[in-house]
Design a protein around this motif. Structure first.
Motif, mmCIF file in Angstrom:
data_model
loop_
_atom_site.group_PDB
_atom_site.id
_atom_site.type_symbol
_atom_site.label_atom_id
_atom_site.label_comp_id
_atom_site.label_asym_id
_atom_site.label_seq_id
_atom_site.Cartn_x
_atom_site.Cartn_y
_atom_site.Cartn_z
ATOM 1 N N GLU A 190 0.836 -1.164 0.011
ATOM 2 C CA GLU A 190 -0.009 -0.163 -0.193
ATOM 3 C C GLU A 190 0.772 1.390 -0.097
ATOM 4 O O GLU A 190 0.596 2.214 -0.623
ATOM 5 N N LEU A 191 2.122 1.377 0.542
ATOM 6 C CA LEU A 191 3.045 2.396 0.490
ATOM 7 C C LEU A 191 3.386 2.682 -0.645
ATOM 8 O O LEU A 191 3.630 3.671 -1.215
ATOM 9 N N LEU A 192 3.808 1.614 -1.527
ATOM 10 C CA LEU A 192 4.407 1.841 -2.866
ATOM 11 C C LEU A 192 3.148 2.423 -3.706
ATOM 12 O O LEU A 192 3.240 3.228 -4.600
ATOM 13 N N ASP A 193 1.835 1.970 -3.387
ATOM 14 C CA ASP A 193 0.630 2.641 -4.086
ATOM 15 C C ASP A 193 0.621 3.991 -3.983
ATOM 16 O O ASP A 193 0.407 4.900 -4.868
ATOM 17 N N ILE A 194 0.965 4.473 -2.540
ATOM 18 C CA ILE A 194 0.782 5.824 -2.281
ATOM 19 C C ILE A 194 1.965 6.560 -2.965
ATOM 20 O O ILE A 194 1.752 7.823 -3.441
#
Length: 351
Positions: free
Chosen positions: A87-91
């Protein structure tokens, strides 16, 4: 005389050898990696294997929190970013911090559900966030779903690490996406009300608390069981707990996805892609499974035997379990909602 004639030739050979060696050292390439996974943890075996294959040196910046902010403030500090929470990479991707991969090898190796639709990152492995329970005080038949953990029967019996930790933010965010906001809030609040103590420590500390009789169940990542069993000082913790994959009769168990991508740095883009392509190769995925006990994103890489053994206790076949698969794009904004909510209900407060 012959010896004297040979000396200049030998000297020249030595000079050429030293020059070649110096040139090789000067040309040694350095690949820079930034990650919120620990340096000596699950990332290290992959980096060491890549160094051996490529001849490049891999240097890393490792941090437990603040990965996206670090990447935003220093967008070209590293060539590759690897995170324990996809999810952090999506952000990061939404903030324009990642470059498209454009790698046919990665697209061919990674199933579409584990690829960013815009080709900016991919999931490299996953683990399930499941129930660890006391073998002495809990029967597997007492367990069922994540939602059941909010039941009054678990009052004062649950241990958990901080509700604001990335693992639980990712889990609770999937609650929001899968259950809907109202139900997710009720489940999270119910779990908070059933805690035996204020959330603290890492996942292994929750197993220790179960072993010491401080609580009866915890939510932990699957790979911690074999890791603890392999540590002499923690084996008793592993022996004291069983594992249960929630909601197998319903929508399935939630997973924690790790992920990788390339940053805006361009000098080592070819080397960065080579590392990512190695990660998703069958060899790289097998290394991840063998060394970290995670699940491969490749269907042709089997589940580790130790994980198969754990799942067999619940009747799982070949270690494969039903997943409540929440696409990462449905997680957009959920992290902020979860953070606000766990703070609002004072999830981490002393009991």
């Amino acid at each position: 005389m012959a010896d004297q004639k040979c000396r200049p030739i030998a000297s020249l050979l030595l000079m050429f050898t030293l020059a070649a060696s110096t040139s090789a050292i000067a040309q040694e390439r350095v690949l820079r990696v930034i990650s919120d996974r620990t340096d000596q943890g699950v990332v290290r075996p992959i980096l060491e294997a890549f160094e051996a294959r490529s001849g490049a040196k891999v240097e890393g910046v490792f941090m437990d929190q603040g990965l996206v902010n670090r990447l935003e403030s220093r967008p070209t500090e590293a060539d590759v970013v690897i995170t324990k929470d996809a999810e952090l990479l999506d952000i990061a991707a939404q903030r324009g911090l990642l470059d498209p991969l454009k790698s046919a090898k990665i697209r061919a190796a990674v199933p579409s559900e584990f690829m960013d639709p815009a080709d900016r990152y991919f999931v490299d492995a996953y683990r399930a966030r499941i129930i660890f329970y006391s073998k002495a005080r809990v029967k597997p038949s007492d367990l069922s779903t994540y939602e059941d953990l909010a039941s009054p029967k678990w009052k004062g019996r649950i241990c958990l690490r901080s509700g604001s930790h990335d693992y639980n933010l990712a889990l609770f965010g999937q609650f929001f996406a899968s259950f809907g906001e109202a139900k997710a809030k009720a489940v999270i609040s119910g779990i908070g009300s059933n805690l035996a103590r204020a959330p603290k420590g890492n996942d292994r500390e929750q197993a220790r608390a179960i072993y010491e009789g401080k609580c009866d169940i915890a939510l932990m990542n699957t790979y911690y069981h074999p890791m603890m069993a392999a540590e002499p000082t923690q084996k008793a913790w592993a022996d004291a707990v069983g594992v249960y994959f929630p909601s197998q009769a319903g929508k399935g168990t939630f997973i924690m996805r790790s992920a990788a991508g390339v940053t805006k740095a361009t000098a080592n883009r070819d080397l960065a892609l080579a590392l990512l392509e190695f990660i998703v190769s069958k060899e790289g995925q097998q290394l991840i499974v063998d060394r970290t006990k995670q699940y491969s994103v490749r269907p042709d890489v089997a589940v580790h035997p130790l994980m198969v053994k754990l799942g067999a206790e619940q009747g799982l076949v070949d270690g494969r379990f039903k997943i409540d698969f929440v696409p990462l794009d449905l997680m957009a904004g959920k992290r902020e909602e979860v953070i606000r909510f766990v703070n609002e209900i004072r999830f981490d407060a002393e009991r």
